[in-house]
Write a protein that holds these residues in place. Structure first.
Motif, PDB file in Angstrom:
ATOM      1  N   LEU A 159     -14.785 -13.718 -37.483  1.00 41.68           N
ATOM      2  CA  LEU A 159     -15.202 -15.076 -37.824  1.00 41.68           C
ATOM      3  C   LEU A 159     -14.010 -15.845 -38.366  1.00 41.68           C
ATOM      4  N   ALA A 160     -13.787 -17.017 -37.823  1.00 43.16           N
ATOM      5  CA  ALA A 160     -12.720 -17.892 -38.305  1.00 43.16           C
ATOM      6  C   ALA A 160     -13.327 -19.257 -38.616  1.00 43.16           C
ATOM      7  N   MET A 161     -12.596 -20.056 -39.357  1.00 46.73           N
ATOM      8  CA  MET A 161     -13.121 -21.350 -39.750  1.00 46.73           C
ATOM      9  C   MET A 161     -12.009 -22.373 -39.864  1.00 46.73           C
ATOM     10  N   GLN A 162     -12.391 -23.622 -39.848  1.00 46.80           N
ATOM     11  CA  GLN A 162     -11.473 -24.723 -40.106  1.00 46.80           C
ATOM     12  C   GLN A 162     -12.046 -25.564 -41.235  1.00 46.80           C
ATOM     13  N   LEU A 163     -11.162 -26.040 -42.106  1.00 42.00           N
ATOM     14  CA  LEU A 163     -11.565 -26.911 -43.203  1.00 42.00           C
ATOM     15  C   LEU A 163     -11.100 -28.335 -42.939  1.00 42.00           C
ATOM     16  N   GLY A 179     -12.043 -30.905 -47.770  1.00 40.64           N
ATOM     17  CA  GLY A 179     -11.924 -29.513 -48.178  1.00 40.64           C
ATOM     18  C   GLY A 179     -13.138 -28.676 -47.826  1.00 40.64           C
ATOM     19  N   LEU A 180     -14.070 -29.261 -47.074  1.00 50.71           N
ATOM     20  CA  LEU A 180     -15.279 -28.561 -46.678  1.00 50.71           C
ATOM     21  C   LEU A 180     -15.099 -27.898 -45.305  1.00 50.71           C
ATOM     22  N   VAL A 215     -20.998 -19.072 -52.472  1.00 53.42           N
ATOM     23  CA  VAL A 215     -20.176 -17.853 -52.376  1.00 53.42           C
ATOM     24  C   VAL A 215     -19.557 -17.752 -50.984  1.00 53.42           C
ATOM     25  N   PHE A 216     -20.360 -17.951 -49.954  1.00 53.24           N
ATOM     26  CA  PHE A 216     -19.828 -17.910 -48.587  1.00 53.24           C
ATOM     27  C   PHE A 216     -18.821 -19.025 -48.366  1.00 53.24           C
ATOM     28  N   ALA A 241     -11.075 -19.403 -49.259  1.00 50.78           N
ATOM     29  CA  ALA A 241     -10.040 -18.420 -49.593  1.00 50.78           C
ATOM     30  C   ALA A 241      -9.392 -17.856 -48.336  1.00 50.78           C
ATOM     31  N   ALA A 242     -10.200 -17.562 -47.318  1.00 50.15           N
ATOM     32  CA  ALA A 242      -9.658 -17.029 -46.069  1.00 50.15           C
ATOM     33  C   ALA A 242      -8.749 -18.057 -45.396  1.00 50.15           C
ATOM     34  N   HIS A 243      -9.148 -19.313 -45.470  1.00 49.79           N
ATOM     35  CA  HIS A 243      -8.321 -20.374 -44.879  1.00 49.79           C
ATOM     36  C   HIS A 243      -6.975 -20.473 -45.604  1.00 49.79           C
ATOM     37  N   ARG A 244      -7.007 -20.409 -46.919  1.00 50.32           N
ATOM     38  CA  ARG A 244      -5.769 -20.489 -47.692  1.00 50.32           C
ATOM     39  C   ARG A 244      -4.848 -19.320 -47.376  1.00 50.32           C
ATOM     40  N   GLU A 245      -5.416 -18.132 -47.254  1.00 53.35           N
ATOM     41  CA  GLU A 245      -4.611 -16.951 -46.928  1.00 53.35           C
ATOM     42  C   GLU A 245      -3.962 -17.102 -45.552  1.00 53.35           C
TER      43      GLU A 245
END
Length: 258
Positions: A194-198, A203-204, A239-240, A246-250
């Motif tokens: 699973l990947a995401m974009q903010l 910042g959402l 939490v999710f 956090a995953a995006h920042r990493e």
């Protein structure tokens, strides 16, 4: 892939999920495992011993016993009904589409041209069933990371709705090229987790996506939404949402340092 805005439907957008529930319908009964990569595809793509791993230079690859290996299963669960009658047509349609798309790619053609065939007219049953398959896999990837059931996705996946929220792109997987050049093998399959974009503005989270690769063909499938849905997700499951941030920042930090 363009931004997709959901008009807020009646009722909730999200429902909580757990490993003791079906990640599509929420039932706690008759729970089964679901393959990250279809077992039939694994049997077709691989002729001998299989090695599974991240191939990131850090984790250690390991041998998979067979297409039924637990290593190929999501931690997220499906109920027997969702894993059979509710999604079997989608599974079969993806298998048919995948065969046609990979044949086109092997011939040096655009795999996306399969959508020009009458069978895949937008809104037709085969078209919807194909996208229901990707909705199911994306729902499993979200549940794998302890995310909520996103109802426009899960209800579409099981045929409860014909509203298709999934976007799809196809291309040549660069990981396949690296793998085949190093090892000389064409037998390759992968998934992207699973990947995401903010949104840089809010910042959402505004996009959740994953990938699936069969041979050299990579499918990228996603849902994209505006700030209202992103804000609703943050409020419903903070939490999710924070895990996504956090995953995006990493990922950004790793890219900048590399």
């Amino acid at each position: 892939m363009g931004l997709f805005t959901w008009a807020k439907p009646k009722g909730n957008l999200f429902e909580s999920n757990s490993t003791m529930q079906c990640c599509l319908c929420g039932s706690p009964d008759d729970l089964t495992g679901e393959h990250k990569i279809k077992a039939s595809a694994i049997r077709e793509l691989f002729s001998g011993p299989m090695v599974i791993g991240a191939f990131d230079g850090e984790s250690r690859p390991r041998f998979a016993q067979s297409a039924k290996s637990k290593a190929f299963h999501f931690r997220a669960r499906l109920c027997g009904t969702c894993n059979s009658s509710r999604t079997s047509a989608a599974d079969l349609e993806f298998t048919e589409f995948d065969k046609l798309a990979r044949e086109r790619m092997e011939a040096g053609l655009d795999p996306g041209d399969v959508f020009k065939e009458p069978r895949y007219t937008v809104g037709g049953e085969p078209y919807l069933n194909l996208f229901r398959y990707f909705a199911k896999v994306l729902a499993c990837q979200i549940a794998q990371e302890d995310g909520p059931r996103i109802l426009p996705v899960t209800e579409f996946a099981i045929g409860k709705s014909d509203f298709n929220p999934v976007l799809l792109a196809m291309d040549l997987d660069p990981a396949f090229l690296a793998f085949s050049q190093v090892l000389g093998s064409q037998e390759f399959a992968a998934h992207g987790g699973l990947a995401m974009q903010l949104s840089r503005l809010t910042g959402l989270v505004h996009c959740l996506f994953s990938t699936l690769t069969h041979g050299k063909l990579r499918y990228t499938f996603s849902i994209e939404f505006d700030f209202r849905v992103g804000l609703a997700l943050q409020r419903f499951d903070p939490v999710f949402h924070e895990r996504c941030v956090a995953a995006h920042r990493e990922a950004v930090a790793a890219k900048d340092s590399g």
